[in-house]
Design a protein around this motif. Sequence first.
Motif, PDB file in Angstrom:
ATOM      1  N   GLU A   5      31.933  36.594  42.917  1.00  0.00           N
ATOM      2  CA  GLU A   5      31.501  37.655  43.835  1.00  0.00           C
ATOM      3  C   GLU A   5      32.080  37.458  45.243  1.00  0.00           C
ATOM      4  O   GLU A   5      32.601  38.404  45.848  1.00  0.00           O
ATOM      5  N   TYR A   6      32.010  36.233  45.753  1.00  0.00           N
ATOM      6  CA  TYR A   6      32.467  36.019  47.135  1.00  0.00           C
ATOM      7  C   TYR A   6      33.966  36.287  47.264  1.00  0.00           C
ATOM      8  O   TYR A   6      34.437  36.767  48.294  1.00  0.00           O
ATOM      9  N   GLN A   7      34.719  35.996  46.170  1.00  0.00           N
ATOM     10  CA  GLN A   7      36.166  36.244  46.191  1.00  0.00           C
ATOM     11  C   GLN A   7      36.457  37.744  46.073  1.00  0.00           C
ATOM     12  O   GLN A   7      37.349  38.272  46.735  1.00  0.00           O
ATOM     13  N   ALA A   8      35.678  38.408  45.229  1.00  0.00           N
ATOM     14  CA  ALA A   8      35.833  39.859  45.072  1.00  0.00           C
ATOM     15  C   ALA A   8      35.593  40.540  46.419  1.00  0.00           C
ATOM     16  O   ALA A   8      36.299  41.468  46.815  1.00  0.00           O
ATOM     17  N   LYS A   9      34.592  40.029  47.147  1.00  0.00           N
ATOM     18  CA  LYS A   9      34.290  40.619  48.449  1.00  0.00           C
ATOM     19  C   LYS A   9      35.412  40.385  49.455  1.00  0.00           C
ATOM     20  O   LYS A   9      35.677  41.233  50.313  1.00  0.00           O
ATOM     21  N   GLN A  10      36.090  39.243  49.330  1.00  0.00           N
ATOM     22  CA  GLN A  10      37.241  38.992  50.221  1.00  0.00           C
ATOM     23  C   GLN A  10      38.326  40.042  49.976  1.00  0.00           C
ATOM     24  O   GLN A  10      38.908  40.591  50.908  1.00  0.00           O
ATOM     25  N   LEU A 107      26.601  31.737  47.545  1.00  0.00           N
ATOM     26  CA  LEU A 107      26.997  32.570  48.682  1.00  0.00           C
ATOM     27  C   LEU A 107      25.757  32.739  49.547  1.00  0.00           C
ATOM     28  O   LEU A 107      24.692  33.126  49.054  1.00  0.00           O
ATOM     29  N   VAL A 108      25.886  32.394  50.821  1.00  0.00           N
ATOM     30  CA  VAL A 108      24.780  32.583  51.756  1.00  0.00           C
ATOM     31  C   VAL A 108      25.189  33.753  52.651  1.00  0.00           C
ATOM     32  O   VAL A 108      26.221  33.684  53.328  1.00  0.00           O
ATOM     33  N   ALA A 109      24.424  34.832  52.601  1.00  0.00           N
ATOM     34  CA  ALA A 109      24.856  36.052  53.295  1.00  0.00           C
ATOM     35  C   ALA A 109      23.699  36.753  53.978  1.00  0.00           C
ATOM     36  O   ALA A 109      22.536  36.576  53.598  1.00  0.00           O
ATOM     37  N   GLY A 110      24.061  37.555  54.966  1.00  0.00           N
ATOM     38  CA  GLY A 110      23.066  38.373  55.635  1.00  0.00           C
ATOM     39  C   GLY A 110      22.493  39.375  54.646  1.00  0.00           C
ATOM     40  O   GLY A 110      23.197  39.863  53.765  1.00  0.00           O
ATOM     41  N   ALA A 111      21.188  39.658  54.773  1.00  0.00           N
ATOM     42  CA  ALA A 111      20.538  40.608  53.870  1.00  0.00           C
ATOM     43  C   ALA A 111      19.965  41.757  54.683  1.00  0.00           C
ATOM     44  O   ALA A 111      18.833  41.706  55.149  1.00  0.00           O
ATOM     45  N   VAL A 224      27.284  49.545  52.377  1.00  0.00           N
ATOM     46  CA  VAL A 224      27.740  48.164  52.252  1.00  0.00           C
ATOM     47  C   VAL A 224      27.777  47.758  50.776  1.00  0.00           C
ATOM     48  O   VAL A 224      26.866  48.066  50.013  1.00  0.00           O
ATOM     49  N   ALA A 225      28.842  47.035  50.390  1.00  0.00           N
ATOM     50  CA  ALA A 225      28.938  46.497  49.019  1.00  0.00           C
ATOM     51  C   ALA A 225      28.130  45.207  48.964  1.00  0.00           C
ATOM     52  O   ALA A 225      28.546  44.177  49.482  1.00  0.00           O
ATOM     53  N   VAL A 226      26.958  45.267  48.346  1.00  0.00           N
ATOM     54  CA  VAL A 226      26.045  44.123  48.332  1.00  0.00           C
ATOM     55  C   VAL A 226      26.353  43.172  47.175  1.00  0.00           C
ATOM     56  O   VAL A 226      26.147  41.975  47.252  1.00  0.00           O
ATOM     57  N   ASP A 227      26.883  43.708  46.085  1.00  0.00           N
ATOM     58  CA  ASP A 227      27.356  42.859  44.981  1.00  0.00           C
ATOM     59  C   ASP A 227      28.761  43.343  44.640  1.00  0.00           C
ATOM     60  O   ASP A 227      29.110  44.502  44.922  1.00  0.00           O
ATOM     61  N   ALA A 228      29.588  42.495  44.072  1.00  0.00           N
ATOM     62  CA  ALA A 228      30.935  42.902  43.694  1.00  0.00           C
ATOM     63  C   ALA A 228      31.433  42.070  42.536  1.00  0.00           C
ATOM     64  O   ALA A 228      31.219  40.855  42.487  1.00  0.00           O
ATOM     65  N   LYS A 229      32.075  42.757  41.600  1.00  0.00           N
ATOM     66  CA  LYS A 229      32.639  42.071  40.445  1.00  0.00           C
ATOM     67  C   LYS A 229      34.034  42.633  40.219  1.00  0.00           C
ATOM     68  O   LYS A 229      34.213  43.848  40.196  1.00  0.00           O
ATOM     69  N   ILE A 230      35.019  41.747  40.076  1.00  0.00           N
ATOM     70  CA  ILE A 230      36.384  42.207  39.815  1.00  0.00           C
ATOM     71  C   ILE A 230      36.957  41.457  38.616  1.00  0.00           C
ATOM     72  O   ILE A 230      36.892  40.228  38.551  1.00  0.00           O
ATOM     73  N   GLY A 231      37.482  42.213  37.657  1.00  0.00           N
ATOM     74  CA  GLY A 231      38.211  41.633  36.527  1.00  0.00           C
ATOM     75  C   GLY A 231      39.681  41.967  36.726  1.00  0.00           C
ATOM     76  O   GLY A 231      40.012  43.079  37.128  1.00  0.00           O
ATOM     77  N   LEU A 232      40.556  40.994  36.476  1.00  0.00           N
ATOM     78  CA  LEU A 232      41.978  41.211  36.741  1.00  0.00           C
ATOM     79  C   LEU A 232      42.788  41.189  35.460  1.00  0.00           C
ATOM     80  O   LEU A 232      42.442  40.497  34.504  1.00  0.00           O
ATOM     81  N   ASP A 233      43.868  41.944  35.472  1.00  0.00           N
ATOM     82  CA  ASP A 233      44.766  41.986  34.326  1.00  0.00           C
ATOM     83  C   ASP A 233      45.640  40.727  34.344  1.00  0.00           C
ATOM     84  O   ASP A 233      46.467  40.551  35.232  1.00  0.00           O
ATOM     85  N   ASP A 234      45.456  39.859  33.352  1.00  0.00           N
ATOM     86  CA  ASP A 234      46.197  38.590  33.304  1.00  0.00           C
ATOM     87  C   ASP A 234      47.710  38.803  33.318  1.00  0.00           C
ATOM     88  O   ASP A 234      48.450  37.993  33.860  1.00  0.00           O
ATOM     89  N   ILE A 243      45.664  35.594  44.339  1.00  0.00           N
ATOM     90  CA  ILE A 243      44.576  35.839  43.391  1.00  0.00           C
ATOM     91  C   ILE A 243      44.564  34.732  42.332  1.00  0.00           C
ATOM     92  O   ILE A 243      43.507  34.254  41.941  1.00  0.00           O
ATOM     93  N   GLN A 244      45.743  34.308  41.909  1.00  0.00           N
ATOM     94  CA  GLN A 244      45.821  33.179  40.969  1.00  0.00           C
ATOM     95  C   GLN A 244      45.086  31.969  41.510  1.00  0.00           C
ATOM     96  O   GLN A 244      44.436  31.240  40.772  1.00  0.00           O
ATOM     97  N   ALA A 245      45.200  31.772  42.817  1.00  0.00           N
ATOM     98  CA  ALA A 245      44.548  30.616  43.447  1.00  0.00           C
ATOM     99  C   ALA A 245      43.030  30.737  43.393  1.00  0.00           C
ATOM    100  O   ALA A 245      42.310  29.767  43.619  1.00  0.00           O
ATOM    101  N   MET A 246      42.525  31.922  43.074  1.00  0.00           N
ATOM    102  CA  MET A 246      41.077  32.120  42.986  1.00  0.00           C
ATOM    103  C   MET A 246      40.535  31.712  41.619  1.00  0.00           C
ATOM    104  O   MET A 246      39.336  31.732  41.392  1.00  0.00           O
ATOM    105  N   ARG A 247      41.440  31.374  40.691  1.00  0.00           N
ATOM    106  CA  ARG A 247      40.985  31.017  39.349  1.00  0.00           C
ATOM    107  C   ARG A 247      40.028  29.828  39.417  1.00  0.00           C
ATOM    108  O   ARG A 247      40.291  28.841  40.079  1.00  0.00           O
ATOM    109  N   ASP A 248      38.926  29.921  38.686  1.00  0.00           N
ATOM    110  CA  ASP A 248      37.950  28.840  38.643  1.00  0.00           C
ATOM    111  C   ASP A 248      37.845  28.353  37.206  1.00  0.00           C
ATOM    112  O   ASP A 248      37.187  28.967  36.370  1.00  0.00           O
TER     113      ASP A 248
END
Length: 401
Positions: A5-10, A107-111, A224-234, A243-248
Motif C-alpha cells: 500500500e505505501y508503495q502504491a501511494k508513492q 504504515l503510520v499515517a494521518g487519519a 483522498v486515497a486512503v487505501d491503495a492496491k496496485i498489481g503490475l504486469d510482470d 518499480i522492480q526495486a519495490m519487489r518484496d
Amino acid sequence: MNIHEYQAKQLLQRHGVAVPEGEVCETAEAAREAAARLFGSGQTLVVVKSQIHAGGRGKGTFKSGFQGGVKLCRSVEDVHEKAGKMLGQVLVTKQTGPEGRLVRKVLVAGAPDIRKELYLAVLLDRAVGRPVVMASTEGGVDIEEVAAKTPEKIVKVVVDPALGFQPWQGRKIAAALGLRGELMSQAGKLLKGVYDTWVQSDASMVEINPLCIVDGPEGKPRLVAVDAKIGLDDNALYRHAEIQAMRDLGEEAPLEIEASRHSLNYIKLDGNIACLVNGAGLAMATMDIIQHFGGSPANFLDVGGGATREQVSAAFGIILSDPHVRGILVNIFGGIMDCNVIAQGIVEAARETKLALPLVVRLEGNNVEMGRRTLAESGLTIISGDSMSDAARKVVKAVAA
Ligand code: ADP
Ligand code: MG
C-alpha cells in the motif's frame, strides 16, 4: 507483481493523487517517532496499518489474538503500542488464507475525518479490450459483494487508450458518485491521476478502496486515497527499474522465488500431480488433460524452450518440495529442446532426489530416440507415455493406486 500500500501511494502521489501523509516503519520505535511528527504537524488522529500483500486487513485477526490490522490512535504511545502488536506477528485476513502473512512493516499515517467512503479502480476489461474505470458510492466494503448484490451501484467507463482519460469521463464518474462543485473538479484531477498511474506503471490493476471525502483545511471537503492496491504486469517490469526495486520477496511464495532464480515459470496449485513441461501452451494443455482424466495438477511449470540439465534438476527439486505431490508427469515436446538433454536431467534429478514417486514421461521431437534410450538404460522405474493422453491417463492411475 504486487506492491505494498505505501508503495502504491508513492506511485499515485507522483501523478497528483492526494494520499494521507505518512511514513513506513519497521520497528515500534520508528512508529513512535513517525507518530510524534504527525501529531506535531497538527494531526489529531493517526492510523497504524499493517503492510502485507493482501486486503481485508482492517477486519483481520493476528494469530496472537490481537484484532485488526488497521488501527486508529489518538496518541504517540498508542501508536507505539499498536505497532508493537502488529510487527513480527502473523495477520490472517479473508485474502491471506488460514496461514496468514507476517507483518514486517507498518504504515503510520494521518487519519483525517472521513465523511464518506467511495470505491475506485482502473483495470483492463478483456471483453472490450480496453481499460475501464470503475467507481461506486459503496466504498470500504468488498466490491465483489456490491457487484453481486447491488450491481447498479457500480459505474463503469471504458477509456479509449489512444485518447486517454477524458475530462467528460471524469465528470460522468464524479456525477455518478454524487460529487458536486469543488469536489467534482478535484475528482476530475484525481481520476486522471489514477488512470495515468495505471497506464504509466504498466499496471494490471489500480484499486482505491476506500477513496474518501475527508475534512480538509478550513473544513473544506477533500478527496483522498486512503487505501491503495496496485498489481503490475510482470512482462512490462523491465521498463520500470524503480518499480522492480519495490519487489518484496518476503511476500512471495518461497518455491516461486526459487523457480524465478532458475528462470523457470512455476505456479503452485492445489492438486497432487506435478507437471514439468516445456512451453506455456503445452503446460496449460497438460493441466487440462490431467483434469480431464480425473486428476488434479499440483503446479504449472514451464521450463522454457531451451532448458538445460541444471534447470530440469532444479525443477525437480522445486516440484518435490511440495509435500502434496504424489506423482510427476513430464511432458516435453522437443522443438528447439533436445529430448536427450531433458532425459539426462530427469535421470540425474531422479537419482539425486532418490525419487520414490511414480514418474511418467512423454517425450516427443528433436533427438527423441536418444532421450528414450537414456531413460531406458538408467535403471530407474520410469513409466513411459506414448501420447499426451496416454501419459496423463497413466499418471492419474498411478497416483490413485
Ligand atoms: P483493508 O482494505 O486492507 O482492510 P484499508 O486501508 O481499506 O485496509 O483500511 C480499512 C479501513 O480503515 C478503511 O476503510 C478506513 O475506514 C480506515 N482507514 C484506513 N486508513 C485510514 C486513514 N488514513 N485515515 C482514516 N481511516 C483510515
Ligand atoms: Mg481497503
